[in-house]
Scaffold this active site. Sequence first.
Site, PDB file in Angstrom:
ATOM      1  N   TRP A 105      46.552  43.622  37.965  1.00 29.05           N
ATOM      2  CA  TRP A 105      45.512  42.586  37.934  1.00 29.05           C
ATOM      3  C   TRP A 105      44.756  42.613  36.619  1.00 29.05           C
ATOM      4  O   TRP A 105      44.399  41.559  36.077  1.00 29.05           O
ATOM      5  CB  TRP A 105      44.572  42.719  39.131  1.00 29.05           C
ATOM      6  CG  TRP A 105      45.296  42.487  40.422  1.00 29.05           C
ATOM      7  CD1 TRP A 105      45.550  43.400  41.395  1.00 29.05           C
ATOM      8  CD2 TRP A 105      45.922  41.260  40.861  1.00 29.05           C
ATOM      9  NE1 TRP A 105      46.276  42.828  42.416  1.00 29.05           N
ATOM     10  CE2 TRP A 105      46.524  41.520  42.116  1.00 29.05           C
ATOM     11  CE3 TRP A 105      46.038  39.983  40.311  1.00 29.05           C
ATOM     12  CZ2 TRP A 105      47.220  40.548  42.830  1.00 29.05           C
ATOM     13  CZ3 TRP A 105      46.732  39.007  41.024  1.00 29.05           C
ATOM     14  CH2 TRP A 105      47.311  39.285  42.264  1.00 29.05           C
ATOM     15  N   ASP A 175      36.145  42.855  38.120  1.00 31.27           N
ATOM     16  CA  ASP A 175      36.903  42.222  39.193  1.00 31.27           C
ATOM     17  C   ASP A 175      36.808  43.164  40.396  1.00 31.27           C
ATOM     18  O   ASP A 175      37.435  44.216  40.417  1.00 31.27           O
ATOM     19  CB  ASP A 175      38.364  42.042  38.745  1.00 31.27           C
ATOM     20  CG  ASP A 175      39.265  41.546  39.872  1.00 31.27           C
ATOM     21  OD1 ASP A 175      38.758  41.294  40.991  1.00 31.27           O
ATOM     22  OD2 ASP A 175      40.483  41.415  39.634  1.00 31.27           O
ATOM     23  N   LYS A 199      39.643  39.770  51.207  1.00 29.50           N
ATOM     24  CA  LYS A 199      39.829  41.158  51.661  1.00 29.50           C
ATOM     25  C   LYS A 199      38.618  41.577  52.488  1.00 29.50           C
ATOM     26  O   LYS A 199      38.661  41.564  53.709  1.00 29.50           O
ATOM     27  CB  LYS A 199      40.087  42.073  50.486  1.00 29.50           C
ATOM     28  CG  LYS A 199      41.427  41.727  49.796  1.00 29.50           C
ATOM     29  CD  LYS A 199      41.339  41.896  48.359  1.00 29.50           C
ATOM     30  CE  LYS A 199      42.402  41.307  47.477  1.00 29.50           C
ATOM     31  NZ  LYS A 199      43.750  41.155  47.887  1.00 29.50           N
TER      32      LYS A 199
HETATM   33  C1  LIG Z   1      42.045  43.222  42.269  1.00 27.25           C
HETATM   34  C2  LIG Z   1      42.554  41.827  42.425  1.00 27.25           C
HETATM   35  N1  LIG Z   1      42.253  40.911  41.479  1.00 27.25           N
HETATM   36  C3  LIG Z   1      42.687  39.645  41.565  1.00 27.25           C
HETATM   37  C4  LIG Z   1      43.468  39.225  42.615  1.00 27.25           C
HETATM   38  C5  LIG Z   1      43.933  37.788  42.667  1.00 27.25           C
HETATM   39  O1  LIG Z   1      43.127  37.153  43.560  1.00 27.25           O
HETATM   40  P1  LIG Z   1      43.333  35.636  44.012  1.00 27.25           P
HETATM   41  O2  LIG Z   1      44.576  35.597  44.818  1.00 27.25           O
HETATM   42  O3  LIG Z   1      42.078  35.386  44.802  1.00 27.25           O
HETATM   43  O4  LIG Z   1      43.398  34.798  42.797  1.00 27.25           O
HETATM   44  C6  LIG Z   1      43.803  40.127  43.625  1.00 27.25           C
HETATM   45  C7  LIG Z   1      44.624  39.694  44.765  1.00 27.25           C
HETATM   46  O5  LIG Z   1      45.075  40.447  45.589  1.00 27.25           O
HETATM   47  C8  LIG Z   1      43.338  41.461  43.514  1.00 27.25           C
HETATM   48  O6  LIG Z   1      43.643  42.362  44.448  1.00 27.25           O
END
Ligand SMILES: Cc1ncc(COP(=O)(O)O)c(C=O)c1O
Length: 364
Positions: A105, A175, A199
């Site tokens: 991520w 994040d 989550k």
């Molecule tokens: C730490 C983290 N950042 C970003 C995301 C991406 O999130 P989204 O699907 O809401 O764009 C996720 C998705 O699992 C994640 O776990």
Amino acid sequence: MNLTKRAYNFNAGPSALPVEVLEKAQEELVNYNNSGMSIMEMSHRSKDYDAVHNDAIAHLKSLYSIPDNYEVLFLQGGASLQFTMVPMNFLNEGQKASYVLTGSWSEKAIKEARLFGQTAEAASTKDNAYRNIPSVEEIEYNATDAYVHITSNNTIYGTQWKNFPQTGEVPLVADMSSDILSKPVDVSNFGIIYAGAQKNLGPSGVTVVIIRKDLLEKANMNIPTMLKYSTHADSNSLYNTPPTFGIYMLGEVLKWVEQKGGLEAIERNNEEKAKAIYDVIDNSNGFYKGHATKDSRSLMNITFRVTDEALEKQFLAEAKEAGFVGLNGHRSVGGCRASTYNAVPFEACKALADFMIEFQNKHQ
Ligand SMILES: Cc1ncc(COP(=O)(O)O)c(C=O)c1O
């Protein structure tokens, strides 16, 4: 009394929601507050919805003791759009933003930032297969950086920051998609916190952003209206139609966390849940191998392998058969992962721990 049969849900997200919240939503679904309609069917400018919206903001502020110089925003586009919005608003050409790389991520986040300006790796644990979080002393950045970006919990690799860097004048952007609301956090240490809701916060579709107000004034104004944080801050996240049902659910989840005793109590519960599973891994004589180094272990995503590949396949198949859902590791890394978010009860973790012991006894 809850008579619904609930699965042992270890999904990584969307993931388990508190059954009490689901039941309340069910009760209120068709006729919210005697309005004769569902919350989904009413205007986002109505009195009933307005109360839901502002209550959710107030509960989040209260749970985290968010200082007055921060705005809480409800956006859309997931955490993935935040990968874009952060640099689009705050990284100007000629400036540099520093990213700590702790997993896929963060890699996705820096990739977007490269479209807007210069980036640097403040630290990276890629060489160690993202098994650990760097120590705060290892993080390199300059006082002139636009911001420093971290991923507080790495959903795929199962690592989590235990203490955060203090970046002083340089805004720290986090994040927190996969560990928001799982423990107390000093919000004043951050310039921006963002998280997709699916989550610990509620259903997918809402993205929560907590942003320091002075940053709003410094942001790039020459960008599309919907992608400016100030657009949403100026209109209390009602510039356009917000995801009203998701925000209603978020508000109910926040109240549930309060009823559970707040973030300290939630953290203690999360520690006990994770310990039940990590203990099995640690006491298995190598039958189960944790991916993360012990000092970086996540309380939200427990990643592990079974001693050999054929047995791992069998473990996942038998676990599925026994009613455990979502134990496959992320498709990019394989292995096993148990996501033990706030709404996953201790009993589910204990049942998984017992199942793991039983499986080992049968097969080693
Ligand atoms: C730490 C983290 N950042 C970003 C995301 C991406 O999130 P989204 O699907 O809401 O764009 C996720 C998705 O699992 C994640 O776990």
